[in-house]
Design a protein around this motif. Structure first.
Motif, mmCIF file in Angstrom:
data_model
loop_
_atom_site.group_PDB
_atom_site.id
_atom_site.type_symbol
_atom_site.label_atom_id
_atom_site.label_comp_id
_atom_site.label_asym_id
_atom_site.label_seq_id
_atom_site.Cartn_x
_atom_site.Cartn_y
_atom_site.Cartn_z
ATOM 1 N N VAL A 135 0.790 -1.282 -0.261
ATOM 2 C CA VAL A 135 0.077 -0.093 0.037
ATOM 3 C C VAL A 135 0.828 1.282 0.239
ATOM 4 N N THR A 136 1.855 1.168 0.780
ATOM 5 C CA THR A 136 2.799 2.414 1.146
ATOM 6 C C THR A 136 3.434 2.854 -0.525
ATOM 7 N N ILE A 137 4.010 1.745 -1.024
ATOM 8 C CA ILE A 137 4.620 2.283 -2.358
ATOM 9 C C ILE A 137 3.651 2.744 -3.338
ATOM 10 N N MET A 138 2.053 2.541 -3.252
ATOM 11 C CA MET A 138 1.366 3.004 -4.291
ATOM 12 C C MET A 138 0.774 4.383 -3.576
ATOM 13 N N THR A 139 0.568 4.498 -2.484
ATOM 14 C CA THR A 139 -0.214 5.517 -1.792
ATOM 15 C C THR A 139 0.607 6.720 -1.106
ATOM 16 N N LYS A 140 1.883 6.375 -0.914
ATOM 17 C CA LYS A 140 3.056 7.259 -0.252
ATOM 18 C C LYS A 140 2.243 7.772 1.158
ATOM 19 N N ARG A 141 1.402 6.805 1.708
ATOM 20 C CA ARG A 141 0.642 7.254 3.053
ATOM 21 C C ARG A 141 0.013 8.668 2.942
ATOM 22 N N LYS A 142 -0.321 8.874 1.790
ATOM 23 C CA LYS A 142 -1.194 10.057 1.610
ATOM 24 C C LYS A 142 -2.604 9.866 1.178
ATOM 25 N N GLY A 143 -3.393 10.897 1.392
ATOM 26 C CA GLY A 143 -5.005 10.760 0.816
ATOM 27 C C GLY A 143 -5.770 10.710 2.099
ATOM 28 N N ILE A 144 -7.020 10.044 2.094
ATOM 29 C CA ILE A 144 -7.747 10.268 3.035
ATOM 30 C C ILE A 144 -7.846 8.426 3.641
ATOM 31 N N VAL A 145 -7.920 7.445 2.850
ATOM 32 C CA VAL A 145 -7.974 5.962 3.328
ATOM 33 C C VAL A 145 -6.930 5.528 4.220
ATOM 34 N N PHE A 146 -5.731 5.791 3.522
ATOM 35 C CA PHE A 146 -4.401 5.122 4.032
ATOM 36 C C PHE A 146 -3.630 6.007 4.756
ATOM 37 N N ALA A 147 -3.695 7.247 4.631
ATOM 38 C CA ALA A 147 -2.725 8.157 5.356
ATOM 39 C C ALA A 147 -2.692 8.021 7.048
ATOM 40 N N PRO A 148 -1.670 8.193 7.641
ATOM 41 C CA PRO A 148 -1.580 7.857 9.154
ATOM 42 C C PRO A 148 -2.578 8.840 9.677
ATOM 43 N N TYR A 149 -2.795 8.498 10.914
ATOM 44 C CA TYR A 149 -3.797 9.120 11.777
ATOM 45 C C TYR A 149 -3.007 10.362 12.221
ATOM 46 N N GLY A 150 -3.539 11.580 12.276
ATOM 47 C CA GLY A 150 -2.719 12.663 12.818
ATOM 48 C C GLY A 150 -3.207 13.963 12.325
ATOM 49 N N PRO A 151 -2.772 15.210 12.729
ATOM 50 C CA PRO A 151 -3.231 16.536 12.414
ATOM 51 C C PRO A 151 -3.418 16.663 10.809
ATOM 52 N N VAL A 152 -2.370 15.989 10.119
ATOM 53 C CA VAL A 152 -2.706 16.343 8.645
ATOM 54 C C VAL A 152 -3.822 15.631 8.119
ATOM 55 N N TRP A 153 -4.065 14.443 8.614
ATOM 56 C CA TRP A 153 -5.195 13.585 8.037
ATOM 57 C C TRP A 153 -6.462 14.118 8.532
ATOM 58 N N ARG A 154 -6.615 14.521 9.730
ATOM 59 C CA ARG A 154 -7.714 15.459 10.287
ATOM 60 C C ARG A 154 -8.179 16.412 9.368
ATOM 61 N N LYS A 155 -7.101 17.196 9.023
ATOM 62 C CA LYS A 155 -7.318 18.499 8.386
ATOM 63 C C LYS A 155 -7.918 18.099 7.053
ATOM 64 N N GLN A 156 -7.195 17.151 6.475
ATOM 65 C CA GLN A 156 -7.363 17.002 5.081
ATOM 66 C C GLN A 156 -8.965 16.105 4.915
#
Length: 529
Positions: A135-156
């Motif tokens: 998953v990480t190779i394809m999503t770079k841990r960005k977006g809504i579904v696969f992004a890590p939990y934290g302030p960036v994810w909450r804001k997005q």
């Protein structure tokens, strides 16, 4: 300075006996400390099958189990998917048990009480996302579904949810957009059914196109015709990519990440799928950037560009709002907003042809409440309890996202008497929740009445969680419910569905990818008179 040749170097004091002994002692101590630390970290973890070296339980447990099932060496060998295998292990090791994928510890949560406890009562610990190589190779841990939990994810997530609501998410104003796709389905169905000569119609392309066009209208501001070959190809690639991700060779990427770059087999195919979808989406994003009118935003992509430019103008150098991040958000919404709902509709139609008596009861209720000449509306939902109960029962039995999206323990914690180390991958087995005999009577049977009380009114049950639960609950839940209700009611109001004459029904174990799709099937369609 005297330089040493390699033979001289070997015989020099650099590798004296004392230094060799010191080196050996260092290596031994290093490995002893490493194993001690690892053993301490893994002390009191949940029980589970013994892992093999290097590959973990992937080799020692999953592969042999799949082989035995595939060759019919276990009862009910038709049920060959990972979800059933993982659920069965709870009978051996308990509702909280451990597996290893390579050296990665994975804890599987089974049953309603355990899943609810983890995701609802311990959200600060179990809301993160793991670094899974595939998953990480394809999503770079960005977006809504696969992004890590934290302030960036909450804001997005907050921005996307607010923006989508402004464009109609969960509101009656989105209903015409959904019905527009349904009109295309109805027209195409009759034509394809006549052309099939009784062999039946594959509903999957029609349903997928209609569902995807709803999310495309919201995020990309455009619809794609049913005969748009490039768009149909993208939908096919998306389905194939999700299937590949849980193929045994592809899962091995999570043990040996370099396998992703092999120039053959599913590894090469997966990279090609990723490239093709990337080109398609980035071309649309680039067009949005070039035609952007800040005073007249058309969709989520425009609103995102406006927010991005606003933050740049304000001098926010570390802003997470970038065109790159927008690409991964659109990818998440495009895939998540298409695959799950499409499969839910296809599962519902399949259960209707397998249970014609239920199909007739749903149609009778629609006739009584909506009539034959009016188009079903979301305002009719409260007056169609048996129809809604039927849809919910299909969602329960099919569980389109059976293992949810993998979670991760963000810190070491005690859970149900076990230690869950930081970084552990946590799989909430939603399939097991919907088959939990402690909360469902006769859980393997198809019975819409379980969602109705004695007066025929709909019952809402906490143990029904097709969209997950907790902080990472599916953001598109309301949209999916709208689409599923309108599509099912409109299609059943207009048509009768049955299997082609002499064709056996497809098996109900489905095709397991990141989502659970029904096995391919065709239906004969007749206008209701």
């Amino acid at each position: 300075m005297v330089s040493l040749s390699w033979p001289d170097y070997l015989s020099s004091s650099v590798l004296s006996h004392e230094n060799i002994i010191a080196l050996i002692v260092f290596v031994i101590v290093y490995f002893l400390v490493t194993f001690y630390q690892r053993g301490r970290d893994l002390a009191n973890i949940p029980p589970g099958p013994k892992p093999w070296p290097v590959v973990g339980n992937f080799g020692g447990f999953l592969i042999p189990t799949f082989i035995r099932r595939s060759f019919g060496q276990q009862p009910d060998s038709s049920v060959i998917n990972a979800v059933v295998v993982l659920t069965e292990q709870a009978n051996v090791y308990g509702n909280v048990y451990s597996l290893f994928v390579g050296s990665q510890l994975v804890v599987v949560l089974n049953g309603y009480e355990v899943v609810k406890d983890a995701l609802s009562n311990h959200p600060d610990v179990f809301s993160d996302r793991p670094t899974v190589p595939t998953v990480t190779i394809m999503t770079k841990r960005k977006g809504i579904v696969f992004a890590p939990y934290g302030p960036v994810w909450r804001k997005q997530r907050r921005f996307c949810h607010t923006t989508l609501r402004n464009f109609g998410l969960g509101k009656l104003s989105l209903e015409p957009c959904i019905l527009q796709g349904l009109a295309t389905i109805k027209t195409e169905l009759l034509k394809l059914n006549e052309e099939s000569g009784g062999a039946g119609v594959d509903m999957a392309p029609l349903i997928s196109n209609a569902v995807s066009n709803v999310i495309c209208s919201l995020i990309l501001g455009q619809r794609f015709p049913h005969d748009d070959l490039e768009f149909r190809n993208m939908l096919g690639l998306m389905v194939r990519g999700l299937e590949i991700c849980v193929n045994i060779p592809a899962v091995l990427i999570n043990v040996f990440p370099l396998l992703y770059y092999l120039p053959f087999g599913v590894f090469k195919e997966l990279r090609q799928v990723e490239r093709d979808i990337t080109v398609f989406l980035k071309r649309i994003i680039a067009k949005h950037r070039e035609t952007l009118d800040p005073d007249s935003p058309r969709d989520l992509a425009d609103m995102y560009f406006i927010e991005m430019l606003s933050q740049q103008a304000a001098g926010e150098e570390d802003s997470s709002f970038t065109e790159d991040y927008l690409f991964y958000i659109i990818g998440d919404l495009f895939i998540a907003g298409t695959d799950t709902t499409s499969n839910s509709v296809l599962w519902t139609l399949l259960y209707m042809v397998l249970h014609p008596d239920i199909q007739e009861k749903v149609q009778a209720e629609i006739d009584e409440v909506v009539g034959r000449n009016s188009v079903p509306s979301l305002t009719d939902k409260g007056s169609l309890p048996f129809t809604e109960a039927t849809i919910m029962e299909v969602q329960r039995l099919a569980t389109v996202v059976p293992l949810g999206i993998p979670h991760m323990a963000s810190e070491t914690t005690e859970f149900r008497g076990y230690t869950i180390p930081k970084g552990t991958v946590v799989l909430p087995n939603l399939w097991s929740v919907h088959r939990d005999p402690t909360v469902w009577d006769d859980p393997d049977s198809f019975n819409p009445a379980r969602f109705l009380d004695d007066e025929g009114k709909l019952i809402r049950k906490e143990c029904f969680m097709p969209f997950g639960t907790g902080r990472r609950v599916c953001m598109g839940e309301q949209l999916a419910k709208m689409e599923l209700f309108l599509m099912v009611t409109s299609l059943l109001q207009a048509f009768e569905f049955r299997l082609p004459e002499g064709v056996p029904p497809p098996p109900l174990h489905g095709r397991f990818g990141l989502t659970l799709a029904p096995c391919p099937y065709t239906v004969c369609v007749n206008l209701r008179r």
